[in-house]
Scaffold this motif. Structure first.
Motif: not given
Length: 110
Positions: A63-81
């Motif tokens: 769950x901790x890894x799932x929470x470490x994300x950010x939007x890419x391309x102005x919200x057209x995608x999501x990246x999990x670091x």
């Protein structure tokens, strides 16, 4: 395009429902999580639940890894670091999955 299809598409648009072709450019504005799903909050105010098991890296992540994300391309995608996972909103809306990990061959990459 057949008349029936055009009529259905027009009725959907009149009721504020996006059609598949229009989902190409839709963007996420929020992301939330529970035990089994992540929820995309879309700019057209829809909230879409996606099971973690659609994406093998998310299924195996903590769950901790799932929470470490950010939007890419102005919200057209999501990246999990932490797990190096990228998911497109358009692909998810089309039902595209990546639920099978690659086969390990035991051969080192060169």
């Amino acid at each position: 395009m057949t008349e029936k299809y055009a009529e259905i598409r027009l009725n959907l648009k009149e009721n504020g429902i996006s059609t598949l072709g229009e989902n190409q450019n839709i963007r996420a504005t929020g992301l939330s999580f529970d035990k089994d799903f992540f929820y995309l909050e879309l700019e057209d105010r829809r909230r879409i639940g996606v099971p973690y098991n659609w994406f093998w890296r998310l299924a195996k992540a903590t769950q901790e890894q799932r929470m470490n994300w950010h939007f890419i391309e102005k919200g057209s995608g999501i990246h999990w670091l932490d797990i190096d996972e990228d998911i497109s909103v358009a692909g998810t809306l089309k039902g595209k999955k990546n639920n099978i990990p690659p086969v390990e061959t035991g051969v080192a990459a060169s």
